[in-house]
Design a protein around this motif. Structure first.
Motif, short mmCIF file in Angstrom:
data_model
loop_
_atom_site.label_atom_id
_atom_site.label_comp_id
_atom_site.label_asym_id
_atom_site.label_seq_id
_atom_site.Cartn_x
_atom_site.Cartn_y
_atom_site.Cartn_z
N CYS A 17 -49.51 2.81 -14.14
CA CYS A 17 -48.73 1.56 -14.20
C CYS A 17 -47.89 1.40 -12.95
N GLU A 65 -39.82 4.35 -15.29
CA GLU A 65 -40.61 4.10 -16.50
C GLU A 65 -40.63 5.33 -17.40
N GLY A 106 -49.14 -8.64 -16.03
CA GLY A 106 -48.38 -7.39 -16.09
C GLY A 106 -46.90 -7.70 -16.00
N VAL A 107 -46.05 -6.81 -16.51
CA VAL A 107 -44.62 -7.11 -16.51
C VAL A 107 -44.00 -7.06 -15.11
N TYR A 112 -50.79 7.74 -17.59
CA TYR A 112 -50.60 6.31 -17.87
C TYR A 112 -49.41 5.76 -17.08
N ASN A 125 -43.50 4.32 -25.55
CA ASN A 125 -44.86 4.79 -25.23
C ASN A 125 -45.11 6.21 -25.78
N PHE A 158 -47.07 -6.27 -27.04
CA PHE A 158 -47.92 -5.28 -26.37
C PHE A 158 -47.53 -3.84 -26.64
N ASN A 164 -50.36 -1.53 -25.00
CA ASN A 164 -50.01 -0.21 -24.48
C ASN A 164 -50.75 0.93 -25.19
N LYS A 203 -54.47 -1.74 -16.58
CA LYS A 203 -55.29 -1.49 -17.78
C LYS A 203 -56.73 -1.97 -17.59
N GLN A 263 -48.38 -2.51 -13.18
CA GLN A 263 -48.06 -2.41 -14.61
C GLN A 263 -49.32 -2.62 -15.47
N SER A 264 -49.26 -3.58 -16.38
CA SER A 264 -50.39 -3.71 -17.32
C SER A 264 -51.71 -4.13 -16.67
N TYR A 276 -36.68 -3.92 -18.75
CA TYR A 276 -36.72 -2.75 -19.64
C TYR A 276 -37.18 -1.51 -18.89
N ILE A 277 -37.80 -1.73 -17.70
CA ILE A 277 -38.01 -0.61 -16.78
C ILE A 277 -37.03 -0.90 -15.64
N1 GLN Z 1 -45.74 0.11 -17.92
C1 GLN Z 1 -45.48 -0.90 -18.88
C2 GLN Z 1 -45.31 -0.28 -20.26
O1 GLN Z 1 -45.99 0.66 -20.57
C3 GLN Z 1 -46.61 -1.86 -18.89
C4 GLN Z 1 -46.40 -2.98 -19.84
C5 GLN Z 1 -46.88 -4.29 -19.36
O2 GLN Z 1 -47.08 -4.58 -18.17
N2 GLN Z 1 -47.01 -5.17 -20.31
O3 GLN Z 1 -44.51 -0.71 -21.04
#
Ligand code: GLN
Length: 428
Positions: free
Chosen positions: A291, A254, A356-357, A287, A261, A191, A208, A162, A158-159, A122-123
């Motif tokens: 990521c 992203e 993380g994704v 953000y 987001n 998420f 997120n 966080k 990625q996540s 999705y990215i």
């Molecule tokens: N950058 C991704 C997002 O905002 C992070 C999501 C993830 O790793 N779950 O969708």
């Protein structure tokens, strides 16, 4: 006092001398430097450890000399005395490190056979990463390190970013302020779900919406470039090893596909969830950039070890976070770190973790070590398939589940903190 010091020095001499004798295989009163370095490696003390800078500098200055006398040996250890003494006395936190890593290697090879899962797409830039990439790194509280596979290739945090941002928000604003704006309850949703709790807060810092919220509390006083530099500096400090990098194409990719987001941020704005004067677009940009930071599993295992050690980096020996910050972060990793699988994960694995994704998985074994895995294919909940399988094998073999102490005597699990000879004696 004086006597005490004297006897301590003497016992150091003894353990150094004894160790020297053990390595002095040919009886020439000299030891081979390569043997010493091999022994250190087997114990997980490896090059580029900041505590060993002066040791390796001295070795380099020896210009090809490959044998040393006892006096030279003693001088060589001088600046890292305490660490070497622990190693020589077999008192590092995992005393039989070679044996331990042998088991880890076995699990790793088994898990590598698993080809399930799909790389996140999705990215768009994330799906360009090879599904075969696989890396594992470990770092103990004594800075014993071990890595396998693509451990020196940076991957997209990625996540996982966080975790650091939540710690930074806590350090800067305190627990009460941060949690006026973000909850600490698993959301029970995906998420990136558009949902807030009864107090109009995002559910926790690891979905997120919650991460956008905690990001808004990290140095909003700084202009964007300085703000990002601050986060990069903190990654470096908290890991203690390696250089975080920034992947610009992942960031652009992203940002280009970030409708959800944006929707989350504006939904929170509409509900007055943010602290006063929050700049929404700047927060979102910040953000996305966070990521898109990349690190190796080696650096991330060292970061996890800093968390396992209550905020004190085992490699730089600096206190990076307050222990209370780390306690809060680990508590939420335990309850909310694995998306919609968090309850199941804590039930069966019993460890704080964050995925993380990008395929990364950070695992903290409090008071023992940090682990980081990287394998891009994800399961339907967005967690790395191989990472989860590794954790299952890990807690099957070792007593790392938070509640293993209750069932230990029956479960026959291994405690790598205890030398096997001691184990035999204690069960007699
Ligand atoms: N950058 C991704 C997002 O905002 C992070 C999501 C993830 O790793 N779950 O969708």
């Amino acid at each position: 006092m004086h006597n005490h010091k004297k006897s301590k020095n003497k016992s150091r001499q003894n353990s150094t001398a004894l160790f020297f004798q053990n390595l002095n295989k040919n009886g020439h009163d000299r030891i081979i430097i390569k043997d010493l370095i091999n022994y250190m490696n087997e114990n997980g003390l490896i090059k580029d450890d900041p505590r060993l800078d002066s040791f390796f500098l001295k070795i380099n200055q020896m210009n090809g000399i490959n044998e040393i006398t006892f006096e030279e040996f003693d001088k060589l250890l001088n600046e890292s005395k305490a660490l070497f003494e622990k190693m020589l006395r077999e008192q590092l936190i995992i005393p039989e490190f070679k044996k331990f890593t042998h088991q880890i290697q076995k699990i790793y090879s088994q898990v590598k056979l698993n080809k399930d899962g799909v790389v996140a797409n999705y990215i768009p830039q994330l799906k360009k990463v090879s599904p075969e990439s696989f890396a594992l790194s470990i770092c103990t509280l004594d800075g014993q390190r071990f890595s396998l596979g693509d451990h020196d290739k940076p991957f997209s945090l990625q996540s996982i970013s966080k975790t650091l941002n939540y710690c930074l928000a806590l350090e800067e604003n305190g627990e009460a302020f941060v949690h006026r704006h973000v909850g600490r309850e698993p959301s029970g949703h995906g998420f990136d779900e558009i949902t807030l709790d009864n107090y109009k807060r995002p559910h926790n810092p690891f979905v997120n919406a919650g991460a956008i919220m905690t990001n808004s509390m990290v140095r909003p006083d700084l202009e964007p470039a300085e703000r990002f530099d601050f986060v990069m500096k903190m990654w470096k400090k908290a890991s203690g090893i390696g250089e975080p990098t920034f992947n610009n194409s992942v960031y652009l990719s992203e940002r280009n596909t970030a409708d959800r987001n944006f929707a989350l941020a504006y939904f929170m704005k509409e509900n007055n969830s943010f602290p006063e004067n929050t700049e929404i677009l700047e927060t979102l940009e910040f953000y996305f950039r966070c990521c898109s930071v990349e690190q190796t599993t080696e650096s991330m295992a060292a970061f996890a070890a800093t968390l396992a050690n209550a905020g004190h980096s085992p490699l730089t020996e600096q206190q990076v976070f307050q222990p209370s910050t780390v306690k809060n972060c680990l508590s939420l990793m335990a309850s909310c770190g694995m998306y919609d699988f968090s309850g199941e994960f804590f039930f069966s694995i019993g460890l704080p973790a964050k995925s993380g994704v990008g395929g990364g998985l950070l695992i903290v074994i409090p008071n023992l070590m940090g682990v980081c895995l990287w394998s891009p294919p994800l399961d339907s909940l967005g967690n790395p398939v191989r990472g989860i399988e590794f954790c299952k094998h890990l807690v099957n073999k070792f007593n790392f589940h938070h509640f293993d102490s209750l069932t230990l005597r029956h479960a026959g699990k291994v405690d790598p903190r205890v030398k096997s000879s001691t184990k035999v004696r204690s069960s007699e």
